[in-house]
Design a protein around this motif. Structure first.
Motif, short mmCIF file in Angstrom:
data_model
loop_
_atom_site.label_atom_id
_atom_site.label_comp_id
_atom_site.label_asym_id
_atom_site.label_seq_id
_atom_site.Cartn_x
_atom_site.Cartn_y
_atom_site.Cartn_z
N ALA A 116 0.85 -1.19 0.00
CA ALA A 116 0.00 0.00 0.00
C ALA A 116 0.88 1.23 0.00
CB ALA A 116 -0.90 0.00 1.23
N GLY A 117 0.35 2.36 -0.57
CA GLY A 117 1.16 3.57 -0.67
C GLY A 117 0.42 4.79 -0.17
N TRP A 118 0.79 5.93 -0.74
CA TRP A 118 0.25 7.21 -0.29
C TRP A 118 -1.26 7.23 -0.36
CZ3 TRP A 118 -2.29 11.46 -2.50
CH2 TRP A 118 -2.20 12.64 -1.76
N PHE A 119 -1.87 6.60 -1.38
CA PHE A 119 -3.30 6.58 -1.54
C PHE A 119 -3.93 5.37 -0.88
CE2 PHE A 119 -1.99 9.21 -5.12
CZ PHE A 119 -2.79 10.31 -4.91
N GLY A 120 -3.17 4.49 -0.26
CA GLY A 120 -3.72 3.31 0.40
C GLY A 120 -3.88 2.16 -0.55
N SER A 179 8.13 0.48 -6.03
CA SER A 179 7.66 -0.84 -5.58
C SER A 179 6.28 -0.76 -4.96
CB SER A 179 8.64 -1.42 -4.57
OG SER A 179 8.64 -0.66 -3.36
N LYS A 180 5.75 0.44 -4.78
CA LYS A 180 4.43 0.63 -4.20
C LYS A 180 3.43 1.00 -5.29
CE LYS A 180 6.05 2.10 0.36
NZ LYS A 180 6.00 3.18 1.39
N ALA A 181 2.23 0.47 -5.18
CA ALA A 181 1.18 0.76 -6.16
C ALA A 181 -0.04 1.31 -5.45
CB ALA A 181 0.82 -0.51 -6.93
N TRP A 182 -0.80 2.17 -6.15
CA TRP A 182 -1.98 2.78 -5.59
C TRP A 182 -3.20 2.44 -6.43
CZ3 TRP A 182 2.28 6.13 -6.79
CH2 TRP A 182 3.15 6.33 -5.71
N THR A 183 -4.32 2.34 -5.77
CA THR A 183 -5.57 2.03 -6.46
C THR A 183 -6.35 3.32 -6.73
OG1 THR A 183 -5.73 -0.13 -5.37
CG2 THR A 183 -7.76 0.78 -6.30
N GLY A 199 -14.38 2.73 -14.08
CA GLY A 199 -13.28 1.78 -14.08
C GLY A 199 -12.40 1.97 -12.86
N SER A 200 -11.52 1.00 -12.60
CA SER A 200 -10.55 1.10 -11.51
C SER A 200 -9.26 0.43 -11.96
CB SER A 200 -11.09 0.46 -10.24
OG SER A 200 -11.29 -0.93 -10.42
N TRP A 201 -8.14 0.83 -11.38
CA TRP A 201 -6.85 0.31 -11.79
C TRP A 201 -5.82 0.58 -10.70
CZ3 TRP A 201 -9.32 4.56 -13.35
CH2 TRP A 201 -8.68 5.80 -13.20
N ARG A 202 -4.64 -0.05 -10.82
CA ARG A 202 -3.52 0.16 -9.90
C ARG A 202 -2.31 0.63 -10.71
NH1 ARG A 202 -3.40 -2.27 -4.88
NH2 ARG A 202 -1.21 -2.86 -5.10
N ALA A 203 -1.54 1.54 -10.12
CA ALA A 203 -0.36 2.04 -10.81
C ALA A 203 0.66 2.52 -9.78
CB ALA A 203 -0.73 3.17 -11.76
N ALA A 204 1.92 2.55 -10.20
CA ALA A 204 3.01 2.96 -9.33
C ALA A 204 3.61 4.27 -9.82
CB ALA A 204 4.08 1.86 -9.29
N TYR A 230 -8.56 4.97 -3.51
CA TYR A 230 -9.24 3.70 -3.23
C TYR A 230 -10.40 3.85 -2.25
CZ TYR A 230 -7.39 3.33 1.51
OH TYR A 230 -7.12 3.55 2.83
N ASP A 231 -10.32 4.85 -1.35
CA ASP A 231 -11.35 5.03 -0.34
C ASP A 231 -12.44 6.02 -0.75
OD1 ASP A 231 -9.83 7.29 -0.31
OD2 ASP A 231 -9.38 7.27 1.83
N GLY A 232 -12.45 6.41 -2.03
CA GLY A 232 -13.49 7.30 -2.53
C GLY A 232 -13.18 8.78 -2.44
N LYS A 233 -11.99 9.16 -1.97
CA LYS A 233 -11.64 10.58 -1.86
C LYS A 233 -11.36 11.17 -3.24
CE LYS A 233 -8.16 13.71 0.05
NZ LYS A 233 -6.90 13.82 0.84
#
Length: 241
Positions: A116-120, A179-183, A199-204, A230-233
């Motif tokens: 998990a990263g800055w965005f969770g 090495s960290k990815a965010w949703t 849509g939704s996706w993950r990226a680093a 990821y938490d809707g913010k």
């Protein structure tokens, strides 16, 4: 595992037992909940099966005429339909996995990290990041919501009779921990206050992602597009003119 608050509403929805306000709320929930959509699909045959039962007004209720027990046959029919739907879904999943594997081998799509990263976003195995999407519409920049964020995005829309086609290109600030990815999620807002996940996706860090999607909102129904964490913010937004 997070428990869906509407997990038990699929039967009432299919059988028409919800009030108008409850039905509208559940339909909004269905737009963003694959588990509930799958549950509704599995029991969508119930009204038709129940319609095959004898009309109670036409039954002979005298003691000399015993009523046939239809419930075992009904349960067996529902079970058979569920098994058929599971087989269809399994075939679709296998086909989608083969297509994804082929694209990964040919295009060389990136694989994001698991932490998990800055965005969770919770721990997960490596996720495939979509690249190389064909974008054929003019893109305009989305604007930050409530301050600077380490992501930029451009959005393009194309109205159709059935809804709106949406194209997007996102770029993530480089220099962070790759090495960290965010949703992230792209959410469409309708004029009546309804929302729908496009849509939704993950990226680093340092990655660029392109995607095409669609929403059921047509013409003036679509008023706003938001890129959220990821938490809707909300992070970025585009107000449709």
């Amino acid at each position: 595992m997070t428990h869906c608050p509407h997990a038990l509403d699929d039967g009432a929805y299919v059988l028409g037992a919800l009030s108008p306000s409850e039905r509208a709320e559940y339909e909004r929930h269905l737009a963003g909940c694959p588990a509930c959509r799958e549950a509704v699909a599995e029991i969508a045959v119930l009204p038709g099966l129940l319609g095959r039962l004898t009309d109670p007004d036409s039954l002979d209720l005298t003691p000399a005429t015993p009523l046939p027990d239809r419930m075992p046959a009904l349960l067996e029919a529902v079970g058979a339909e569920r098994r058929r739907l599971r087989k269809v879904r399994r075939r679709r999943y296998v086909g989608a996995a083969l297509v994804a594997a082929g694209l990964a081998a040919v295009v060389g799509v990136g694989v994001a990290g698991a932490d998990a990263g800055w965005f969770g976003g919770g721990p997960s195995a490596g996720q495939v990041t979509a690249r190389g999407t064909q974008i054929g519409v003019k893109l305009v920049a989305m604007q930050p919501v409530g301050g600077a964020v380490p992501v930029t995005a451009e959005i393009g829309i194309n109205g159709t009779k059935w809804g709106t086609e949406i194209s997007m290109r996102c770029a993530y600030k480089s220099g962070g921990d790759s090495s960290k990815a965010w949703t992230f999620r792209l959410v469409a807002h309708g004029a009546d206050g309804a929302t729908e996940q496009v849509g939704s996706w993950r990226a680093a860090a340092g990655e660029t992602v392109e995607m095409n999607g669609a929403t059921r909102f047509t013409g003036r129904e679509l008023v706003r597009l938001e890129l959220t964490s990821y938490d809707g913010k909300p992070l970025l937004a585009y107000d449709v003119p």
